[in-house]
Write a protein that holds these residues in place. Structure first.
Motif, PDB file in Angstrom:
ATOM      1  N   ILE A 123       0.696  -1.281  -0.109  1.00 18.55           N
ATOM      2  CA  ILE A 123      -0.091   0.054  -0.018  1.00 18.55           C
ATOM      3  C   ILE A 123       0.818   1.183   0.040  1.00 18.55           C
ATOM      4  N   PRO A 124       2.127   1.353   0.644  1.00 17.52           N
ATOM      5  CA  PRO A 124       2.600   2.492   0.781  1.00 17.52           C
ATOM      6  C   PRO A 124       3.121   3.144  -0.780  1.00 17.52           C
ATOM      7  N   THR A 125       3.476   2.122  -1.702  1.00 19.72           N
ATOM      8  CA  THR A 125       3.824   2.728  -2.907  1.00 19.72           C
ATOM      9  C   THR A 125       2.340   2.943  -3.646  1.00 19.72           C
ATOM     10  N   MET A 126       1.259   2.378  -3.551  1.00 15.00           N
ATOM     11  CA  MET A 126       0.105   2.687  -4.049  1.00 15.00           C
ATOM     12  C   MET A 126      -0.306   4.222  -3.415  1.00 15.00           C
ATOM     13  N   ILE A 127      -0.139   4.407  -2.587  1.00 16.91           N
ATOM     14  CA  ILE A 127      -0.639   5.747  -1.733  1.00 16.91           C
ATOM     15  C   ILE A 127       0.287   6.906  -2.312  1.00 16.91           C
ATOM     16  N   SER A 133      -4.772  -1.094  -7.157  1.00 16.70           N
ATOM     17  CA  SER A 133      -5.976  -2.164  -7.411  1.00 16.70           C
ATOM     18  C   SER A 133      -5.460  -3.252  -6.445  1.00 16.70           C
ATOM     19  N   ILE A 134      -6.444  -3.938  -5.663  1.00 19.66           N
ATOM     20  CA  ILE A 134      -5.817  -4.945  -4.928  1.00 19.66           C
ATOM     21  C   ILE A 134      -7.018  -5.944  -5.002  1.00 19.66           C
ATOM     22  N   ALA A 167     -11.621  -1.322   1.077  1.00 17.09           N
ATOM     23  CA  ALA A 167     -12.051  -0.419   0.018  1.00 17.09           C
ATOM     24  C   ALA A 167     -12.295   0.891   0.581  1.00 17.09           C
ATOM     25  N   LYS A 168     -13.025   0.828   1.703  1.00 15.93           N
ATOM     26  CA  LYS A 168     -13.590   2.177   2.322  1.00 15.93           C
ATOM     27  C   LYS A 168     -12.530   3.143   2.713  1.00 15.93           C
ATOM     28  N   GLU A 169     -11.625   2.545   3.160  1.00 17.81           N
ATOM     29  CA  GLU A 169     -10.324   3.144   3.749  1.00 17.81           C
ATOM     30  C   GLU A 169      -9.451   3.668   2.654  1.00 17.81           C
ATOM     31  N   LEU A 170      -9.188   3.024   1.597  1.00 15.59           N
ATOM     32  CA  LEU A 170      -8.449   3.540   0.643  1.00 15.59           C
ATOM     33  C   LEU A 170      -8.984   3.887  -0.473  1.00 15.59           C
ATOM     34  N   GLY A 171     -10.381   4.068  -0.698  1.00 12.69           N
ATOM     35  CA  GLY A 171     -11.212   4.830  -1.707  1.00 12.69           C
ATOM     36  C   GLY A 171     -10.589   6.224  -2.000  1.00 12.69           C
ATOM     37  N   PRO A 172     -10.316   6.877  -0.840  1.00  7.86           N
ATOM     38  CA  PRO A 172      -9.932   8.216  -1.127  1.00  7.86           C
ATOM     39  C   PRO A 172      -8.511   8.462  -1.597  1.00  7.86           C
TER      40      PRO A 172
END
Ligand code: NAP
Length: 242
Positions: A123-127, A133-134, A167-172
């Protein structure tokens, strides 16, 4: 730019079909394997000969340190990670009363803790790039339960809770998190079934066949290309569990 995708448990079965389809589509793919080294090396040779961008990496994804190395490898080889497909898994067919602590921990660590570790490490790379997409491989045993498969079903249901919450946490951050719940797919995982068992199961499936790895791979490809689906659990079971 060409997307980079890690597929855990990409050496056999559903994972191998996912790797094949995505490599053929021109994606950069990291095929993770654990025990099937020879199969993974053969796949690497075949894909390299075809000019595809497939790298292989051995890691037991039930271990945090090995997951870290897998993520580092992907970034080192391809510069980034766009998609992770958390597919690696084992089953545990036992009467509930016979499940030992060791069985339980093994299934939980391989099927669920691995997804937790893979997500945290990727996730750090994606953020950083506000994109990702996971895709988590659950099961109809996770949506509907399965007798003689309580530990397995608990992991697959856990994956669904993880998927929806993340999904809720990472949508933003523009990171989508989805799950696929396959029905019965023709892989080594089901090699214990006799022809008669399979014929009986087929009769319960409206589409009258058991699935192939490619049926799941096509859904993975669709989720990768889609941009507005998140928090979903997509059942691919020929209509078995409607
Ligand atoms: P499979 O043919 O038995 O293959 C399992 C794969 O997972 C292999 O590539 C194996 O790699 C890998 N794996 C297992 N433990 C691992 C670990 N600790 N670290 C890294 N890789 C590991 O199973 P499958 O049927 O393709 O299943 C794939 C996924 O789909 C699983 O999550 C399964 O629960 C799910 N699923 C399957 C079905 C079905 O009917 N087949 C239905 C619903 C859901 P090595 O051989 O290299 O160790």
């Amino acid at each position: 730019m060409r997307k980079t995708i890690i597929v855990t448990g990409g050496s056999r079965g559903i994972g191998a079909a996912i790797v094949r389809l995505l490599a053929n589509e021109g994606y950069n793919v990291v095929l993770n394997y654990n025990k099937s080294e020879e199969i993974a090396e053969k796949a690497k040779e075949e894909y390299t000969n075809k000019g595809y961008n497939v790298e292989i990496f051995r890691a037991d994804v039930s271990k945090r340190e090995e997951v870290k190395k897998l993520i580092e490898f992907a970034i080192d080889k391809f510069g980034t990670i766009d998609v992770i497909v958390n597919n690696a898994g084992i089953d545990n067919e036992k009467l509930f009363q016979n499940i030992t602590d060791e069985d339980w921990n093994n299934v939980i660590n391989t099927n669920l803790y691995s997804v937790f570790c893979m997500c945290q490490e990727a996730i750090p790379t994606m953020i950083n790039k506000q994109s990702g997409s996971i895709i988590n491989i659950s099961s109809i045993y996770g949506t509907n339960g399965g007798s003689f498969a309580v530990a397995y079903s608990a992991t697959k249901a856990g994956i669904i809770g993880l998927t929806k919450s993340l999904a809720k946490e990472l949508g933003p951050s523009n990171i989508r998190v989805n799950a696929i719940a396959p029905g019965i797919i023709d892989t080594d995982m089901n090699k214990g079934y006799s022809k008669e068992d399979i014929d009986n199961i087929k009769e319960e499936i409206p589409l009258n066949r058991i699935g192939e790895g490619i049926d799941i791979a096509k859904c993975v490809k669709w989720i990768i290309e889609d941009e507005y689906t998140t928090g979903q659990v997509i059942k691919i079971d020929g209509g078995w569990y409607l």
